[in-house]
Design a protein around this motif. Sequence first.
Motif, short mmCIF file in Angstrom:
data_model
loop_
_atom_site.label_atom_id
_atom_site.label_comp_id
_atom_site.label_asym_id
_atom_site.label_seq_id
_atom_site.Cartn_x
_atom_site.Cartn_y
_atom_site.Cartn_z
N UNK A 1 -2.75 -1.85 -0.20
CA UNK A 1 -3.42 -2.53 0.91
C UNK A 1 -3.20 -1.76 2.21
N UNK A 2 -2.01 -1.23 2.39
CA UNK A 2 -1.70 -0.48 3.60
C UNK A 2 -2.60 0.75 3.74
N UNK A 3 -2.92 1.38 2.61
CA UNK A 3 -3.80 2.56 2.64
C UNK A 3 -5.17 2.19 3.20
N UNK A 4 -5.74 1.10 2.69
CA UNK A 4 -7.07 0.68 3.15
C UNK A 4 -7.02 0.29 4.62
N UNK A 5 -5.97 -0.43 5.02
CA UNK A 5 -5.87 -0.89 6.40
C UNK A 5 -5.70 0.28 7.37
N UNK A 6 -4.95 1.30 6.95
CA UNK A 6 -4.74 2.45 7.83
C UNK A 6 -5.99 3.31 7.94
N UNK A 7 -6.69 3.47 6.85
CA UNK A 7 -7.89 4.31 6.86
C UNK A 7 -9.00 3.66 7.66
N UNK A 8 -9.20 2.35 7.48
CA UNK A 8 -10.33 1.67 8.11
C UNK A 8 -9.95 0.80 9.30
N UNK A 9 -8.71 0.93 9.76
CA UNK A 9 -8.28 0.28 11.00
C UNK A 9 -8.56 -1.23 10.99
N UNK A 10 -8.12 -1.88 9.94
CA UNK A 10 -8.29 -3.33 9.85
C UNK A 10 -6.90 -3.99 9.89
N UNK A 11 -6.87 -5.22 10.34
CA UNK A 11 -5.63 -5.97 10.46
C UNK A 11 -5.40 -6.77 9.18
N UNK A 12 -4.18 -6.76 8.67
CA UNK A 12 -3.86 -7.49 7.45
C UNK A 12 -3.83 -9.00 7.67
N UNK B 1 -13.90 5.91 -2.21
CA UNK B 1 -13.71 7.36 -2.30
C UNK B 1 -12.84 7.88 -1.16
N UNK B 2 -13.04 7.37 0.03
CA UNK B 2 -12.25 7.82 1.18
C UNK B 2 -10.79 7.39 1.04
N UNK B 3 -10.57 6.17 0.54
CA UNK B 3 -9.20 5.69 0.36
C UNK B 3 -8.50 6.46 -0.75
N UNK B 4 -9.23 6.82 -1.80
CA UNK B 4 -8.66 7.64 -2.88
C UNK B 4 -8.15 8.97 -2.32
N UNK B 5 -8.92 9.57 -1.42
CA UNK B 5 -8.53 10.85 -0.82
C UNK B 5 -7.26 10.70 0.01
N UNK B 6 -7.04 9.52 0.61
CA UNK B 6 -5.88 9.31 1.48
C UNK B 6 -4.64 8.88 0.70
N UNK B 7 -4.85 8.07 -0.34
CA UNK B 7 -3.72 7.44 -1.04
C UNK B 7 -3.00 8.42 -1.96
N UNK B 8 -1.85 7.96 -2.44
CA UNK B 8 -1.06 8.74 -3.41
C UNK B 8 -1.47 8.35 -4.82
N UNK B 9 -0.52 7.94 -5.64
CA UNK B 9 -0.83 7.61 -7.03
C UNK B 9 -1.56 6.28 -7.15
N UNK B 10 -1.13 5.30 -6.36
CA UNK B 10 -1.69 3.96 -6.42
C UNK B 10 -2.25 3.59 -5.06
N UNK B 11 -3.47 3.06 -5.03
CA UNK B 11 -4.08 2.63 -3.77
C UNK B 11 -3.47 1.30 -3.37
#
Length: 562
Positions: A233-244, A221-231
Amino acid sequence: MTYQSLYRTYRPAHFDDVVGQEHIKRALQNAIKREQLAHAYLFCGPRGTGKTSVAKIFAQGINCLNKESAPCGQCEMCQSFVNGNHPDIVEIDAASNNGVDEIRDLIEKTKYAPLELKYKVYIIDEVHMLTQGAFNALLKTLEEPPEHVVFILATTEVHKVLATIISRTQRYDFERVSQEDIKKRLEIVLSEEDIKVEEGVLELIANLADGGMRDALTITEQVIAFASDVITMKDVQRVYKVVGSKEKYEFLESILLGKLDVVLSLIKDFDSQSIEFKRFINDLIDMLKEASIYSLTHNKELITSIQMNETIKLSDNFNQNDLIMLIDEFLNVSQKAMFNGFYQDYLEIASIKACQKFVVELSDPIDFKEPVIKEQQLVPEQKTVQQEQVAPQEVVKKEVKVVEKTSSDDMFLIECMVMGDKGLKEQELLLWPQMKEYNNDFRYRKVAPFLSHSTIAISDLSQMVIVLERSEEAALINSNPELVTEVVSKVLNTQKSVYAITVPQFNEGVELFRQLHEQKKLPSKESIIEKRQEEVKEVVVEEPSTEEMLSEFFGDSLSIIE
């Protein structure tokens, strides 16, 4: 319609909707069908695994009029539950109602028969939050409750619940939901919400959820709020501060190649991005573990698909023992930082130590393939005196070459790097701890203590380079070549010359090796072998005659009678 969070919108309404927990669902459904209900149940397990949801479904099921498919959702009792007007199903939050008075009030209400349903059900969530007095007040009622009352206790910390409470209930342990099950559930939810995701996103969210379905929906839900049309990997990594995965591979590769400047630069970048280093270290351990597993099994099903490519590259390009050594380093970081939270500082220190220890793939640093060195390529095979068939009056010994090199003799180190056999070095590293057995031996105690805490950096069939922390220690080893060779031969069961250097000297040699390799000026193995063969000295030792031996023992007064 007012917006509801995903985890509330998609809360399970039937046993079939619950993700995972098959053993619990089957047991509770059978209890409803056979009408073999206990008076109290204890649901325990990690957060977000379905304890409260299953408790509500079970409370609805035991009052459902259709026992074969309970809860059916169609009968009058189920409809009453769905509409929320069910006075006989009471949910209590023990975190805010944890006193003796609240529990006594609850016990007083259990004396009255249910108004509409067959059973009056009390769901006490976070039961471990009850005070000692509240637990004691609940004990007697749990032991002998009225026939129309069922207690369902839920907790994430079962060790805080009194043993006398646990013994009066049927205990069900909820397991963490598998990543595969979380992924399948998220696919259904996102399909219902008409949201598209990039490949690998659901695996990453499932990994972040750590076995909690509710956490997975909250993250989504949080990533959906941040992302544009398509979620992505970068969206998830930026929101939750994880390294790819690619960044993690680059970090590990730099350590294993000894590129300390790159490693520290990456750590600085991660810090500027507010990366959580605790999770980052755990992710590194996980990637190294999976790379080690793959190097042994070559089974892709045993590794996580989200980082499969990087894991396989790590396994193919580097040695398993090096990977396991890094795992130990990062585990030490995790344990030390657990008490003070200085994960970044400990990670930097461990990275510095690891970069100094690791040796780049010397023979072919481009594709990292281990050279195959045949024994006949080096100095001709050395035989013992007993093995050689020579005349009794003449014994030929092949003298071990004494290395008379200074710490500045870089070309000697370069030649050792070219000839280095990493497979042989790894075998010798396994035997090297036995050097400690000679620390107190009066013959070798001058050198053995320093050898025992040194590190084998390079080794081939005739020579070995070890690394010590202090230049004084290296000088001591190099000034006693015969003694060092003797004790090393006892540990490794082979004779070879030993050359000691310090960490800075070794790093300088590695840098010089890289430069020469780029300039294509490295000496060839053939030229080094030829040079070594010329330097091997054969010393002829004439065995003394019997008369000479007796004369030496008894003196000149000895007369030999024919």
